[in-house]
Design a protein around this motif. Sequence first.
Motif, PDB file in Angstrom:
ATOM      1  N   GLU A 153      -9.778  -0.373  -9.896  1.00  0.00           N
ATOM      2  CA  GLU A 153     -10.167   0.913  -9.319  1.00  0.00           C
ATOM      3  C   GLU A 153     -11.685   0.982  -9.212  1.00  0.00           C
ATOM      4  O   GLU A 153     -12.406   0.583 -10.131  1.00  0.00           O
TER       5      GLU A 153
ATOM      6  N   ALA B  49       1.053   4.971  -6.182  1.00  0.00           N
ATOM      7  CA  ALA B  49       0.041   4.431  -7.100  1.00  0.00           C
ATOM      8  C   ALA B  49       0.164   5.017  -8.495  1.00  0.00           C
ATOM      9  O   ALA B  49      -0.142   4.352  -9.488  1.00  0.00           O
TER      10      ALA B  49
ATOM     11  N   LEU C 153      -4.513  -3.755 -12.204  1.00  0.00           N
ATOM     12  CA  LEU C 153      -4.945  -2.624 -11.381  1.00  0.00           C
ATOM     13  C   LEU C 153      -6.473  -2.574 -11.361  1.00  0.00           C
ATOM     14  O   LEU C 153      -7.111  -2.566 -12.416  1.00  0.00           O
TER      15      LEU C 153
ATOM     16  N   TYR D 129      -6.839  -1.298  -5.883  1.00  0.00           N
ATOM     17  CA  TYR D 129      -5.970  -2.414  -5.518  1.00  0.00           C
ATOM     18  C   TYR D 129      -5.048  -2.717  -6.684  1.00  0.00           C
ATOM     19  O   TYR D 129      -5.450  -2.606  -7.850  1.00  0.00           O
TER      20      TYR D 129
ATOM     21  N   LYS E 284       0.821  -1.223   0.000  1.00  0.00           N
ATOM     22  CA  LYS E 284       0.000   0.000   0.000  1.00  0.00           C
ATOM     23  C   LYS E 284       0.848   1.264   0.000  1.00  0.00           C
ATOM     24  O   LYS E 284       0.346   2.346  -0.310  1.00  0.00           O
TER      25      LYS E 284
ATOM     26  N   LEU F  12      -4.767   3.169  -2.276  1.00  0.00           N
ATOM     27  CA  LEU F  12      -4.568   1.727  -2.366  1.00  0.00           C
ATOM     28  C   LEU F  12      -5.102   1.049  -1.113  1.00  0.00           C
ATOM     29  O   LEU F  12      -4.861   1.496   0.010  1.00  0.00           O
TER      30      LEU F  12
END
Length: 352
Positions: free
Chosen positions: A74, A61, A72, A97, A57, A92
């Motif tokens: 979103e 990003a 990825l 993620y 995390k 994140l």
Amino acid sequence: MDWKTIGNMDVYTNAERDRAQRDNIALNSPPLQPSDLPQELLARLQPHYTNWSLQDKNVNASELRKSDSTILFEKQGKDWVSVQTFSGGVALGESAYAVSRRSLRNPSKGGGSGRGTITLASPAKEDEVLVPTVRITTPADGDTINIADTSKLQNEVSTFSINDGESVAAFAQRVTGKADPDAVYNFNNGRVTQNRPPVGGDELRVLTGKKLKVDGSVSNSQTVTLAWNGGSESMDVGKSSPNSTLSWDTGLPAKAGDYVLTATASGATHAIKLKLIELFELQIAFGYKDNTIIKDEEEKISMTIDAKVTGAEEKEYTSKGAKQSEFSFPELTAGDYALEMNISNLENRDMK
């Protein structure tokens, strides 16, 4: 780190480690756990979510990019979307993620296709909670499918006996609800034709409908139930090792309309929406006559049905004498349409 953990690790060369660093592959990193991602996202990861690892995390990003080894996700509105890059300001672990493959090695796969095909995944740990996943692979969410598309639908054929004195059209009407002789002639290998009609008592194959091909995958469950508008079917896909992925396939009755397909497996669900359409060919014939002959003059006639429908060809005709023409629209869905016809060079002519 214990010796069992070390023994389960893949061993890589320096070159492979360089490639992993370049391609953002998280070698020998911990596999995803059910609590790491929403279940919807776990189900999207193939062959199984345990083949993937969660990105830290704390990484930036904005520097992450989608690749063969990185995915990825979103949150956009109510939906999770796979994106090429994250939009600005995502967090994140909350609204976004990033996951990476855990190995350079391709997972082994079972051969063939159809129900029961197995794709192996990472073995389950003794204390791991096995989470069922299920996914509809085809058709895709949002598809619009023509019922005449033989690559996506299959014919459903049944056998019936024709009665004494019954015409082929009447026979087709009785068993299918449509007086379509081709539903008989085209499915009996030339055994019956208009010139060689069947007789009472003949067993005839008849096209009674079509089925939409549906397939998908499932893990950690022995059954899959597929439900659609007013119907459902349960499939036994068999038992497999933990976290292995099984494929399944079936067909559902296909009629024009909007559908929601929902697959469920031991509590896991996946749903898609699609539209089935049936296209028709419309032919329009019309006649007109000249009151005046204009030497060597030509008229150009075009015809359209609504602005949204295309396909009518334009034709040119000489203006001498009475004319008759026909326009064809090869692919129209059922419904109401407005017809528009344009004729250029029209002088002193009556239309009928």
